[in-house]
Enzyme design. Structure first.
Site, PDB file in Angstrom:
ATOM      1  CG  ASP A 106       2.803   1.086   9.442  1.00 53.92           C
ATOM      2  OD1 ASP A 106       2.445   1.926  10.285  1.00 53.92           O
ATOM      3  OD2 ASP A 106       2.994   1.369   8.239  1.00 53.92           O
TER       4      ASP A 106
ATOM      5  NE  ARG B 242       0.857  10.119  10.296  1.00 54.74           N
ATOM      6  CZ  ARG B 242       0.542   9.032   9.601  1.00 54.74           C
ATOM      7  NH1 ARG B 242      -0.663   8.553   9.656  1.00 54.74           N
ATOM      8  NH2 ARG B 242       1.430   8.448   8.850  1.00 54.74           N
TER       9      ARG B 242
ATOM     10  NE  ARG C  53      -6.692   4.642   5.742  1.00 53.06           N
ATOM     11  CZ  ARG C  53      -5.690   4.757   6.617  1.00 53.06           C
ATOM     12  NH1 ARG C  53      -5.910   4.714   7.899  1.00 53.06           N
ATOM     13  NH2 ARG C  53      -4.445   4.943   6.201  1.00 53.06           N
TER      14      ARG C  53
ATOM     15  CE  LYS D  21      -1.652   1.697   3.977  1.00 53.99           C
ATOM     16  NZ  LYS D  21      -1.451   3.121   4.260  1.00 53.99           N
ATOM     17  CG  ASN D  22       2.510   2.693   3.584  1.00 56.29           C
ATOM     18  OD1 ASN D  22       1.328   3.015   3.451  1.00 56.29           O
ATOM     19  ND2 ASN D  22       3.058   2.462   4.763  1.00 56.29           N
TER      20      ASN D  22
ATOM     21  CB  CYS E 292      -4.557  10.613  11.378  1.00 60.01           C
ATOM     22  SG  CYS E 292      -3.012   9.808  11.693  1.00 60.01           S
TER      23      CYS E 292
HETATM   24  C1  UD1 Z   1       4.717   6.492   6.579  1.00 58.60           C
HETATM   25  C2  UD1 Z   1       3.721   5.391   6.332  1.00 58.60           C
HETATM   26  C3  UD1 Z   1       3.093   4.909   7.642  1.00 58.60           C
HETATM   27  C4  UD1 Z   1       4.196   4.523   8.626  1.00 58.60           C
HETATM   28  C5  UD1 Z   1       5.201   5.642   8.790  1.00 58.60           C
HETATM   29  C6  UD1 Z   1       6.393   5.266   9.646  1.00 58.60           C
HETATM   30  C7  UD1 Z   1       2.897   5.960   4.136  1.00 58.60           C
HETATM   31  C8  UD1 Z   1       1.752   6.371   3.306  1.00 58.60           C
HETATM   32  N1  UD1 Z   1       2.682   5.878   5.446  1.00 58.60           N
HETATM   33  O1  UD1 Z   1       3.987   7.591   7.133  1.00 58.60           O
HETATM   34  O2  UD1 Z   1       2.282   3.779   7.356  1.00 58.60           O
HETATM   35  O3  UD1 Z   1       3.609   4.251   9.894  1.00 58.60           O
HETATM   36  O4  UD1 Z   1       5.720   6.034   7.481  1.00 58.60           O
HETATM   37  O5  UD1 Z   1       7.007   4.125   9.147  1.00 58.60           O
HETATM   38  O6  UD1 Z   1       3.952   5.657   3.632  1.00 58.60           O
HETATM   39  N2  UD1 Z   1       7.292  13.847  11.388  1.00 58.60           N
HETATM   40  C9  UD1 Z   1       7.551  15.135  11.788  1.00 58.60           C
HETATM   41  N3  UD1 Z   1       7.631  16.098  10.830  1.00 58.60           N
HETATM   42  C10 UD1 Z   1       7.477  15.841   9.505  1.00 58.60           C
HETATM   43  C11 UD1 Z   1       7.222  14.519   9.104  1.00 58.60           C
HETATM   44  C12 UD1 Z   1       7.135  13.526  10.071  1.00 58.60           C
HETATM   45  O7  UD1 Z   1       7.695  15.421  12.986  1.00 58.60           O
HETATM   46  O8  UD1 Z   1       7.574  16.777   8.684  1.00 58.60           O
HETATM   47  C13 UD1 Z   1       7.180  12.785  12.427  1.00 58.60           C
HETATM   48  C14 UD1 Z   1       5.771  12.188  12.477  1.00 58.60           C
HETATM   49  O9  UD1 Z   1       4.896  12.987  13.238  1.00 58.60           O
HETATM   50  C15 UD1 Z   1       6.028  10.836  13.120  1.00 58.60           C
HETATM   51  C16 UD1 Z   1       7.425  10.480  12.580  1.00 58.60           C
HETATM   52  O10 UD1 Z   1       7.987  11.692  12.089  1.00 58.60           O
HETATM   53  O11 UD1 Z   1       6.082  10.961  14.512  1.00 58.60           O
HETATM   54  C17 UD1 Z   1       7.386   9.461  11.457  1.00 58.60           C
HETATM   55  O12 UD1 Z   1       6.598   9.952  10.408  1.00 58.60           O
HETATM   56  P1  UD1 Z   1       6.902   9.635   8.873  1.00 58.60           P
HETATM   57  O13 UD1 Z   1       8.071   8.731   8.774  1.00 58.60           O
HETATM   58  O14 UD1 Z   1       6.927  10.917   8.136  1.00 58.60           O
HETATM   59  O15 UD1 Z   1       5.597   8.838   8.496  1.00 58.60           O
HETATM   60  P2  UD1 Z   1       4.661   9.030   7.212  1.00 58.60           P
HETATM   61  O16 UD1 Z   1       5.493   9.250   6.013  1.00 58.60           O
HETATM   62  O17 UD1 Z   1       3.576   9.976   7.515  1.00 58.60           O
END
Ligand code: UD1
Length: 451
Positions: free
Chosen positions: A317, A129, A409, A30-31, A124
């Protein structure tokens, strides 16, 4: 769509403690699929994606792309995307608010069109996030980025300007930020280096897809990505990698029901931490071929500690699913969630099934119990929904799980795949689901009063 069109009014009825056996076919990740779909915006020719899972989230990303002017055609697990005529540079709020990953179109849209207006995805169920790492990286590449009235407005200054290569250090190896910046850098002028980049297999899959379109990216799968920008990218035909989280979920289905099951196709290296922890918990995972593995359950589920971390650490995850297994272990385990701040909400639902879990901050201490008992439960997020199904498979009696729109989802026909290997699961729709939840909820309340 393969799953129920009205999953809000549906429920799963799961009868536990049935043995499973056979082979499960693992879908595309999915991701990966979501971000590769966003990546198609980088190219001005049609692309064909294979092994794309049939999921609500994938449909939603398709809807975002359509709103931007991309022609989207689905045929089984193929997706034809024609981004030749991008007519809009603003993503629709109603979809972005439902699918956080759709924010990731900001990088490719900006790089290709010079402008992008994307609503902030908001928080969410699992945490706040934020997206400041995406924004700061794009600014380092010369973009003008303003956040006004809940929308990120990004543009490249100058007429027909290009983003500029930059040295970017990510404070945290965010998956989404790495993907946004890597995509943006493929069309930038000059070289971009992303340090402390996320190393998740889905990031590598996106990099390989971009390379198949002609992008020049080095260091794929490592902490340092070097991207030499090119003026344009070309059409490609690309297969999405197998979903390591779906595979991990099925491995736990085998372990919690003490059943031998095989999974294919998988990339075993992507499951390193999960397999290591399953071995510590008493099961074994053996290779049957280069892309097929088999779970061999132990006689006893042994207590095991996990801490979620960026890849190659244990995936957040898979945290809820592993906790489901630990509820039935023969001792005390500790689960520490370090990636998201609010990802232990499933604990209360496990409690309804008789699990003994205490939460302090981001840690859950699980005292294994000899038996879980089926109960009405409510899924709180995508992975929690899978974890509750697993707990239901290991529990005595009937579990009714509502909130299955979360499951749809991100899992392609989970209950059908489980039923094919021997699980007793039925999807109840509409009035039947309502009645089951009400009857079981009432029975559970009576039982609780009697205790
Ligand atoms: C992706 C995955 C999700 C998975 C996550 C971590 C997708 C669509 N989703 O989510 O399933 O659980 O990676 O493996 O690929 N953060 C910040 N600032 C930012 C961006 C992130 O503080 O600008 C923090 C987030 O709040 C969180 C952590 O970094 O606490 C990890 O987030 P991130 O790796 O960005 O996850 P996603 O890409 O949203």
């Amino acid at each position: 769509m393969s799953n129920s069109p009205d999953a809000d009014n549906s429920a799963l009825e799961i009868w536990g403690q049935h043995s499973l056996s056979g082979n499960v076919t693992i879908s595309g990740a999915k991701n990966s699929a979501l971000v590769v779909m966003a990546g198609v915006l980088l190219c001005s020719q049609p692309c064909r994606l294979r092994n794309v899972p049939n999921l609500v989230d994938v449909e939603r990303m398709g809807a975002v792309l359509k709103a931007l002017g991309v022609k989207v055609k689905r045929d089984q697990d193929f997706l034809e995307l024609d981004p030749s005529d991008i007519s809009h540079t603003r993503a629709p709020y109603d979809i972005v608010s439902k699918l956080r990953a759709s924010f990731f179109v900001i990088g490719p849209l900006l790089a290709r069109m010079g402008v992008a207006r994307i609503p902030l995805p908001g928080g969410c169920a699992i945490g706040a996030r934020p997206v400041e790492l995406h924004v700061r990286g794009l600014q380092a590449m010369g973009a003008d980025v303003q956040i006004e009235h809940g929308t990120v407005h990004a543009c490249i200054p100058g007429i027909r300007g290009r983003l500029k290569g930059a040295k970017i250090y990510l404070d945290y190896p965010s998956v989404g930020a790495t993907e946004t910046l890597m995509m943006a850098a493929t069309l930038a002028d000059g070289e971009t280096v992303i340090d402390n980049a996320a190393q998740e297999p889905e990031v590598a899959d996106l990099a390989n897809f971009c390379r198949a379109m002609g992008a020049r990216i080095r260091g794929v799968g490592t902490k340092t990505l070097t991207i030499s920008g090119v003026p344009s990218l070309h059409s490609t035909d690309y297969a999405i990698v197998p979903d390591r989280i779906e595979a991990g979920t099925f491995l736990i289905a085998g372990a919690i029901t003490h059943s031998e099951i095989s999974l294919s196709p998988v990339v075993p290296e992507h499951l390193g931490a999960v397999i290591a922890k399953l071995r510590e918990a008493g099961s074994d995972v053996v290779s049957e071929s280069h892309n097929r593995i088999k779970l061999i359950p132990g006689d006893e589920i042994l207590p095991t500690n996990i801490q979620t971390l960026p890849y190659p650490g244990f995936p957040t995850d898979m945290q809820a699913q592993f906790m489901a297994l630990m509820t039935l272990s023969s001792g005390n385990s500790m689960v520490t969630e370090t990636v998201f701040e609010n990802r232990l909400r499933h604990v209360a639902e496990f409690g309804r099934m008789g699990a003994n879990i205490r939460v302090t901050g981001n840690c859950a201490v699980i005292q294994g119990v000899p038996m879980l008992s089926g109960a009405p439960v409510m899924a709180t997020d995508l992975r929690a929904s899978a974890a509750l199904v697993l707990a239901g498979l290991g529990a005595q009696g009937k579990t009714i799980m509502s909130g299955i729109h979360h499951l749809d989802r991100g899992y392609e026909q989970l209950e059908r795949k489980l039923t094919q290997i021997g699980a007793h699961i039925t999807r109840l729709e509409g009035a039947d689901a309502q009645a089951a939840v009400e009857i079981d909820g009432a029975a559970a309340t009576v039982q609780q009063r009697q205790v």
